[in-house]
Write an enzyme that holds these catalytic residues in place. Sequence first.
Site, PDB file in Angstrom:
ATOM      1  N   HIS A 156       0.834  -1.218   0.000  1.00 28.25           N
ATOM      2  CA  HIS A 156       0.000   0.000   0.000  1.00 28.25           C
ATOM      3  C   HIS A 156       0.866   1.264   0.000  1.00 28.25           C
ATOM      4  O   HIS A 156       0.427   2.306   0.479  1.00 28.25           O
ATOM      5  CB  HIS A 156      -0.949   0.036   1.205  1.00 28.25           C
ATOM      6  CG  HIS A 156      -1.693  -1.235   1.421  1.00 28.25           C
ATOM      7  ND1 HIS A 156      -2.946  -1.476   0.901  1.00 28.25           N
ATOM      8  CD2 HIS A 156      -1.346  -2.372   2.079  1.00 28.25           C
ATOM      9  CE1 HIS A 156      -3.344  -2.688   1.249  1.00 28.25           C
ATOM     10  NE2 HIS A 156      -2.394  -3.264   1.961  1.00 28.25           N
ATOM     11  N   SER A 277      15.371  21.534 -16.125  1.00 26.54           N
ATOM     12  CA  SER A 277      14.192  22.328 -16.468  1.00 26.54           C
ATOM     13  C   SER A 277      14.665  23.632 -17.097  1.00 26.54           C
ATOM     14  O   SER A 277      15.716  24.152 -16.736  1.00 26.54           O
ATOM     15  CB  SER A 277      13.395  22.611 -15.191  1.00 26.54           C
ATOM     16  OG  SER A 277      12.711  23.845 -15.297  1.00 26.54           O
ATOM     17  N   LYS A 283      16.347  21.714 -10.920  1.00 26.10           N
ATOM     18  CA  LYS A 283      15.712  20.444 -11.283  1.00 26.10           C
ATOM     19  C   LYS A 283      16.651  19.416 -11.911  1.00 26.10           C
ATOM     20  O   LYS A 283      17.553  19.751 -12.666  1.00 26.10           O
ATOM     21  CB  LYS A 283      14.550  20.701 -12.262  1.00 26.10           C
ATOM     22  CG  LYS A 283      13.337  21.374 -11.655  1.00 26.10           C
ATOM     23  CD  LYS A 283      12.724  20.618 -10.488  1.00 26.10           C
ATOM     24  CE  LYS A 283      11.947  19.404 -10.929  1.00 26.10           C
ATOM     25  NZ  LYS A 283      10.751  19.751 -11.688  1.00 26.10           N
ATOM     26  N   GLU A 290      10.257   8.323 -17.047  1.00 22.66           N
ATOM     27  CA  GLU A 290       8.888   8.783 -17.334  1.00 22.66           C
ATOM     28  C   GLU A 290       8.470   8.424 -18.750  1.00 22.66           C
ATOM     29  O   GLU A 290       7.326   8.034 -19.004  1.00 22.66           O
ATOM     30  CB  GLU A 290       8.803  10.302 -17.144  1.00 22.66           C
ATOM     31  CG  GLU A 290       8.912  10.723 -15.687  1.00 22.66           C
ATOM     32  CD  GLU A 290       9.062  12.233 -15.569  1.00 22.66           C
ATOM     33  OE1 GLU A 290       8.047  12.906 -15.420  1.00 22.66           O
ATOM     34  OE2 GLU A 290      10.199  12.724 -15.640  1.00 22.66           O
TER      35      GLU A 290
END
Length: 458
Positions: A156, A277, A283, A290
């Site tokens: 979980h 970024s 970043k 992804e």
Amino acid sequence: MEKIWAGRAGGDISSAADDFNSSIKFDKRLYAQDIAGSIAHAAMLGKCGILTADETEKLTVGLGQILDEIKSGRLVIDETCEDIHSFMEAELTKRLGSLGKKIHTARSRNDQVALDLRMYLRDEIKEISAGLKKLICVIIEKAEQYADAVMPGYTHLQRAQPVTFGHYLLAYGMMFSRDLDRLADAQKRVNISPIGCGALAGTTYRTDRAYEAEQLGFDGICENSLDGVSDRDFCVEILSALSIIMMHLSRFSEEMVLWSNWEFRFVEISDDFTTGSSMMPQKKNPDMAELVRGKTGRVYGDLIAMLVTLKGLPLAYNKDMQEDKEGLFDACDTVKDCLLIFAEMLRGTRAIPENMKKAAKEGFINATDLADYLVKKGAPFRDAYKISGRLVALCIKKGCVLEELSAADFKSESELFDEDVYGEISLDTCISRRVSDGGPSPDSVKNQIKLLKEKISH
Ligand code: ARG
């Protein structure tokens, strides 16, 4: 270009319909398979006395030359042709005159396209399997390196029980090893030859399908001609196996994304597999992971598109089936790219064991071990479970972890507790005691590595 089917119909199709109907832009990638198939077909026609030895020889040489010229770039595939099969026949006829037109004796584009696709896919299966093996190799290397790196295992997405990073990585190793099995199993059904099924009902010539299949390295022939030209089960199976590979990669990617962020900091992906970024100078983004996760959707889409295309199609060939190729090619290309990029990204990923350990220490993930301690001293598991739960509640109240409770705290819940409890619930003990097959103990992890190594050795 005159249509190979100009006859009953004149063949002067409207240019819009011609464009719509044509598949050469995407099936041209099957040129090598198409030529190999035609060489075997010529050999079979020669063997059966349908062509003379001289005709067979000339066709074989002509086809070989076309192959060399396409490969070297001297011959460009003419995209005004309807498909790769018509192009080859036209090119052969340009070179050999009417002999070129004999190559299509006792076959149809329907069995030809099924043949080309099966030959293409059997090579793709080999390449994708090699990609999977490379990834499993990286997983093994990292698992060996991080066999002792204790981390929380989750259920979980809540800290649950202790595992090691090595043990965790091997879970993916097992998934990818099943993917190898799935591809090998599908290969058995891919590597069956449909050539000679003709348009749908075989042929009246005395052909030798088994000989032709053998020439091309097939393990057998499709035993029913209607089925041979209609069957795309093998495409569905491959797409399904590819979707499962992507599902595994996507879950792994999700964890790389999650674990590389500042909230977890369990891993650091190397700079050459991350991006920045344009606005936020701080970043470091896990774009590769992804993208792999994102591309999973398109491979699932390719599978669903194939299933939906085939749904309700009457036997035998229908032009709908021309739609089988683009999605299949896309899925194979995507999976190969993703396997490669993911393996390289993982190779450059460093674990941060101190952060993993810190999270492991804070999560009460030895609460089951505490209960098991009481069970070993004679308490029934359900009672032990409740005592352990109450001690966790006490820790939360006090702002400490189980190992920091005093002997008196332990005794207040059960007389069975002794000084040895501290050693018994230390994280290292919790790992080394998990000796059940498949568990995170060092011996068990070693065994899992051995199994995976065996798997990729053949
Ligand atoms: N381009 C076609 C395909 O990919 C080849 C088979 C054509 N057969 C036909 N009867 N029109 O499916």
